[in-house]
Design an enzyme around this catalytic site. Sequence first.
Site, PDB file in Angstrom:
ATOM      1  N   ARG A 151       0.819  -1.216   0.000  1.00  0.00           N
ATOM      2  CA  ARG A 151       0.000   0.000   0.000  1.00  0.00           C
ATOM      3  C   ARG A 151       0.848   1.259   0.000  1.00  0.00           C
ATOM      4  NH1 ARG A 151      -2.370  -3.327   3.834  1.00  0.00           N
ATOM      5  NH2 ARG A 151      -1.243  -2.201   5.443  1.00  0.00           N
ATOM      6  N   ASP A 171       9.259  -6.331  -5.377  1.00  0.00           N
ATOM      7  CA  ASP A 171       8.426  -6.919  -4.339  1.00  0.00           C
ATOM      8  C   ASP A 171       8.241  -8.383  -4.717  1.00  0.00           C
ATOM      9  OD1 ASP A 171       6.081  -5.842  -2.142  1.00  0.00           O
ATOM     10  OD2 ASP A 171       5.742  -7.788  -3.073  1.00  0.00           O
ATOM     11  N   THR A 203       9.005  -2.323   3.393  1.00  0.00           N
ATOM     12  CA  THR A 203       8.725  -3.731   3.675  1.00  0.00           C
ATOM     13  C   THR A 203       8.497  -3.922   5.168  1.00  0.00           C
ATOM     14  OG1 THR A 203      10.987  -4.445   4.201  1.00  0.00           O
ATOM     15  CG2 THR A 203      10.424  -4.261   1.866  1.00  0.00           C
ATOM     16  N   CYS A 230      11.571   4.970   5.884  1.00  0.00           N
ATOM     17  CA  CYS A 230      10.431   5.412   6.706  1.00  0.00           C
ATOM     18  C   CYS A 230       9.547   4.216   7.029  1.00  0.00           C
ATOM     19  CB  CYS A 230       9.627   6.484   5.959  1.00  0.00           C
ATOM     20  SG  CYS A 230      10.520   8.024   5.692  1.00  0.00           S
ATOM     21  N   ALA A 231      10.139   3.017   7.016  1.00  0.00           N
ATOM     22  CA  ALA A 231       9.371   1.783   7.227  1.00  0.00           C
ATOM     23  C   ALA A 231       9.630   1.226   8.622  1.00  0.00           C
ATOM     24  CB  ALA A 231       9.731   0.761   6.154  1.00  0.00           C
ATOM     25  N   ASP A 256      13.495   7.885   9.239  1.00  0.00           N
ATOM     26  CA  ASP A 256      12.445   8.148  10.211  1.00  0.00           C
ATOM     27  C   ASP A 256      12.442   7.098  11.308  1.00  0.00           C
ATOM     28  OD1 ASP A 256      10.117   9.513  11.213  1.00  0.00           O
ATOM     29  OD2 ASP A 256       8.902   7.847  10.448  1.00  0.00           O
ATOM     30  N   GLU A 261      15.208   2.500  19.326  1.00  0.00           N
ATOM     31  CA  GLU A 261      14.645   3.827  19.526  1.00  0.00           C
ATOM     32  C   GLU A 261      14.323   4.037  21.001  1.00  0.00           C
ATOM     33  OE1 GLU A 261      11.277   4.076  16.891  1.00  0.00           O
ATOM     34  OE2 GLU A 261      12.513   4.046  15.084  1.00  0.00           O
ATOM     35  N   HIS A 279      10.480   8.951  14.189  1.00  0.00           N
ATOM     36  CA  HIS A 279       9.402   7.999  13.900  1.00  0.00           C
ATOM     37  C   HIS A 279       8.059   8.726  13.761  1.00  0.00           C
ATOM     38  CE1 HIS A 279       8.540   3.446  14.378  1.00  0.00           C
ATOM     39  NE2 HIS A 279       7.685   3.988  13.519  1.00  0.00           N
ATOM     40  N   LEU A 280       7.994   9.618  12.767  1.00  0.00           N
ATOM     41  CA  LEU A 280       6.820  10.457  12.568  1.00  0.00           C
ATOM     42  C   LEU A 280       5.934  10.006  11.417  1.00  0.00           C
ATOM     43  CD1 LEU A 280       8.374  14.043  13.000  1.00  0.00           C
ATOM     44  CD2 LEU A 280       7.265  12.607  14.723  1.00  0.00           C
ATOM     45  N   ALA A 282       3.508   8.017  10.952  1.00  0.00           N
ATOM     46  CA  ALA A 282       2.058   7.955  11.179  1.00  0.00           C
ATOM     47  C   ALA A 282       1.560   9.122  12.019  1.00  0.00           C
ATOM     48  CB  ALA A 282       1.694   6.644  11.864  1.00  0.00           C
TER      49      ALA A 282
END
Length: 527
Positions: A151, A171, A203, A230-231, A256, A261, A279-280, A282
């Site tokens: 997605r 993929d 992924t 950013c995953a 990200d 962390e 970690h932004l 979302a």
Amino acid sequence: MHRVLISDPLSEDGIKPLLEAEDIETIMDSSLSHEQLLEAVSSVEALIVRSQTQVTREVIEHAPYLKIIGRAGVGVDNIDLDAATENGVIVVNAPDGNTISTAEHTMAMLMSLARNIPQAYHQLQQKRWERKKFVGVELKDKVIGIVGFGRIGREVAQRAKGHRMKVIAFDPFLNEEKAEKAGVLHGSLEEVLQQADFLTVHTPLIEKTKHLINEEAISMMKTGARILNCARGGIVEENALYEAIQSGKIAGAALDVFEEEPATDHPLLTLPEVIATPHLGASTIEAQENVATDVSYDILEVLHGGTVRNPVNLPSVSSEMMEKLSPYFNLSERLGAFLSKVVEGTLERVNVYYSGELLDVDTMPLTRIAVKGILARHLGSRVNDVNAFKTAADKGITIAEQKSTRTKGFTNLVTVEVETDQEKRSIAGTLLNGLGARIVQFDHYSIDVVPEGNLVVIHHTDQPGAIGQVGSLLAEHNVNIATMQVGRTNEGGEAVMVLTVDKPVEGNCNEELAQIANIKQVHCLTI
């Protein structure tokens, strides 16, 4: 009146469906101690959490009226799924709510990385005006390589094309036809690495993707390429990235997420070529509202006697049915897992056949578990017993099951068959009285293998000396053979050798096995 407890902070706009329902009493309290939580859940039918509340077995067993637990987000590590299933409690999550926010954050990081925006602003804060120091690059006509085309990966691709970038994606569930429909180029992982000016990963973090972008992968990339993550922290090997930026191989990185962390003291943050956020992905008002809304609607569905959209745990079945099915759960999943690790190509269809004592049983739960075993190789815990069919459908994979009275001499038989754009492979298993699960057929070869542990699967020509050479080579690498099964169709023809060994066969040993005369294919797997 149905009672719903929300024990973590959530967007009030997101839970409007609950607040506006006349037959729902919504209790919001994110400051509960463990003892207070146990008391609060004793009278509720639904519980909504994020990642703060730990929904343990103790919590679930203190909630006799609990019907559903909603996780406003994706991960469910803080929920005891086994305890929920055993107590007949449905667990749902919100896997789609942060898709747009993460894709947009990736693009924000991409633009910032290309034009050195954070670094330039930092200089202005120091009252320094250094235009020449921050010459960037344009995105137009650059190649963006996307590893993971689910997605979020698809949303990133659409936005990148809007910047007139060339998009190439890898993929395991993507092939040329699907890529063409999405308007992107399809490539192997190596091709994506080699062609990318910007590489972005989308992924899940599973064993197969941990440190996927490592020193070897980075060495395949263009000098001056840039990397984004950013995953999930851990997909990019951070030490290798640090060294690659230091050496000039990689021009910069936008991160990200980190493997551990918070990462405020991470060495990567000392490099001027690196930009990072805590970690932004979302962290938007809309995303927080979306995940709360998705969970709220599933809560309402269950409390009003409907069905949920995003279940995570195994749906409840009668105790009588469970008694018949449960012995086959491990067998079905392991057959799928075995097959997923030896098949080549992009998966298109899964067929599951049942015979013998399973004829009069609803085998759909077993089929779900077999499909889960197949998909888990690439998706890890993102695929589960309940969402396996939907996940397969989203990937364009057809699922079918059939039943037959023919048992091929066994009291019961489960056969899993997969079709890809390159080949068709099958595996059959049974439960032997007192001996447990067995693989009894692989493709058209008859074998007898326990589907667990470390296995070496070798396709070869049936010629004298093949087995001896394999044994000798494994001994040289200090790999002990526990069992060996050989299946063949005729003397001197094609054959398969399945070995159970005491430890995983890795690296050079695997490659050396493939070089032995008359050996055509080697797969080393752990089940």
